[in-house]
Design an enzyme around this catalytic site. Structure first.
Site, PDB file in Angstrom:
ATOM      1  CG  ASP A  67      -0.216  -0.336   2.533  1.00 56.49           C
ATOM      2  OD1 ASP A  67       1.024  -0.301   2.565  1.00 56.49           O
ATOM      3  OD2 ASP A  67      -0.904  -0.622   3.535  1.00 56.49           O
ATOM      4  CG  ASN A 137      -8.506  -0.788  12.152  1.00 57.05           C
ATOM      5  OD1 ASN A 137      -7.565  -1.425  11.662  1.00 57.05           O
ATOM      6  ND2 ASN A 137      -9.046   0.247  11.535  1.00 57.05           N
ATOM      7  CG  HIS A 139      -5.564  -1.672   8.889  1.00 57.81           C
ATOM      8  ND1 HIS A 139      -5.656  -0.410   9.432  1.00 57.81           N
ATOM      9  CD2 HIS A 139      -4.243  -1.894   8.734  1.00 57.81           C
ATOM     10  CE1 HIS A 139      -4.446   0.090   9.582  1.00 57.81           C
ATOM     11  NE2 HIS A 139      -3.562  -0.795   9.172  1.00 57.81           N
ATOM     12  CD  GLU A 144      -8.522   1.439   7.737  1.00 54.77           C
ATOM     13  OE1 GLU A 144      -8.448   0.545   8.602  1.00 54.77           O
ATOM     14  OE2 GLU A 144      -8.054   2.573   7.911  1.00 54.77           O
TER      15      GLU A 144
HETATM   16  C1  GLP Z   1      -0.309   0.514   8.569  1.00 56.73           C
HETATM   17  C2  GLP Z   1      -0.016  -0.148   7.214  1.00 56.73           C
HETATM   18  C3  GLP Z   1      -0.103  -1.639   7.307  1.00 56.73           C
HETATM   19  C4  GLP Z   1       0.631  -2.052   8.566  1.00 56.73           C
HETATM   20  C5  GLP Z   1      -0.197  -1.647   9.755  1.00 56.73           C
HETATM   21  C6  GLP Z   1       0.483  -1.860  11.085  1.00 56.73           C
HETATM   22  O1  GLP Z   1      -1.358   1.414   8.513  1.00 56.73           O
HETATM   23  N1  GLP Z   1      -0.831   0.286   6.139  1.00 56.73           N
HETATM   24  O2  GLP Z   1       0.425  -2.235   6.139  1.00 56.73           O
HETATM   25  O3  GLP Z   1       0.802  -3.445   8.586  1.00 56.73           O
HETATM   26  O4  GLP Z   1      -0.678  -0.327   9.625  1.00 56.73           O
HETATM   27  O5  GLP Z   1       1.473  -0.923  11.296  1.00 56.73           O
HETATM   28  P1  GLP Z   1       2.543  -1.042  12.453  1.00 56.73           P
HETATM   29  O6  GLP Z   1       3.402  -2.204  12.090  1.00 56.73           O
HETATM   30  O7  GLP Z   1       3.290   0.252  12.406  1.00 56.73           O
HETATM   31  O8  GLP Z   1       1.811  -1.255  13.711  1.00 56.73           O
END
Ligand code: GLP
Length: 242
Positions: A67, A137, A139, A144
């Protein structure tokens, strides 16, 4: 599903890097699906180290990122383009034409951009190993929680929860983009193998909902249970509510 609970973040990162490295050693032109965020930072650091030690070679490796924010130029310090350069691409011998990150600019036709990304994944032969992090959440990528989910790459409006969670990387909440482009659940589930990494107590609820609850579009990660080759590595804190 192969669910492994390890002591801490550092062990999780090492195991993840070894898994990725093993694949690259076995298949020189491996196709990797890659995440951003805090979770995979340790894994990337290990991979860079292994490259420096001559254990792995990225010369023929192809990557597809999950993404990217909409509205940040690729050179913006918080863009996922920049993240990938900082954490991995600038430190290994991956060819520029072999790494792919979805990118949407207002002047582009969203349908065409998303379709082209899906086509490139197919043209590369599909993803061998998709590495994932988990949103608080539930995702995955930027898929989402919602009443319905997209199959393929698409534009998405970020939830307030995600904007807040990601604001730690920005100077203020208003600087966090509200939109993103992300691979869809089908693009993710189409990978041959999925490796989900989760660390920290703040993810414990999402872990429980994803692996001990019902499958629901309101918790996109719960769909991962349906994948035939899923490896989940959790540290003790993330697994604390299982
Ligand atoms: C972000 C990214 C995801 C990631 C997730 C967790 O928003 N879009 O690809 O896996 O949230 O992030 P983190 O590893 O910083 O907790």
């Amino acid at each position: 599903m192969d669910l492994e609970v390890v002591d801490n973040y550092s062990v999780m990162s090492e195991i993840a890097a070894n898994l990725v490295a093993g694949l690259i050693q076995e298949k020189k032109n491996a196709v990797l699906g890659l995440p951003t965020g805090s979770t995979p930072e340790g894994m990337y650091a290990h991979l860079v180290e292994m490259f420096r030690e001559g254990i792995i070679d990225f010369n023929a490796v192809v990557t597809f990122n999950l993404d990217e924010y909409v509205g940040l130029a690729p050179g913006h310090p918080q863009s996922y383009h920049q993240y990938m350069k900082n954490k991995l691409f600038d430190h290994v011998n991956i060819k520029q034409e072999n790494y792919n990150i979805p990118y949407f600019h207002d002047k582009n036709d969203p349908g065409k951009v998303c379709e082209a990304y899906e086509k490139s994944i197919k043209a590369a032969g599909g993803i061998d190993l998709q590495v994932l992090g988990l949103g608080v959440n539930g995702h995955i990528g930027f898929n989402e929680p919602a009443p319905c989910l997209h199959t393929s790459t698409h534009l998405v409006e970020l939830t307030e929860e995600t904007v807040k969670a990601n604001s730690r990387f920005f100077d203020s909440l208003d600087q966090v983009p509200r939109k993103a482009i992300t691979m869809g659940m089908g693009s993710i589930m189409g990978a041959n193998k999925i490796l989900l990494l989760v660390s920290g107590e703040k993810k414990a609820k999402a872990v429980r909902k994803s692996f001990r609850g019902l499958i629901s579009t309101e918790n996109p990660a719960s769909f991962l249970q349906l994948h035939r080759n899923l490896v989940v590595i959790l540290d003790r804190e993330a697994a604390s509510l299982l």
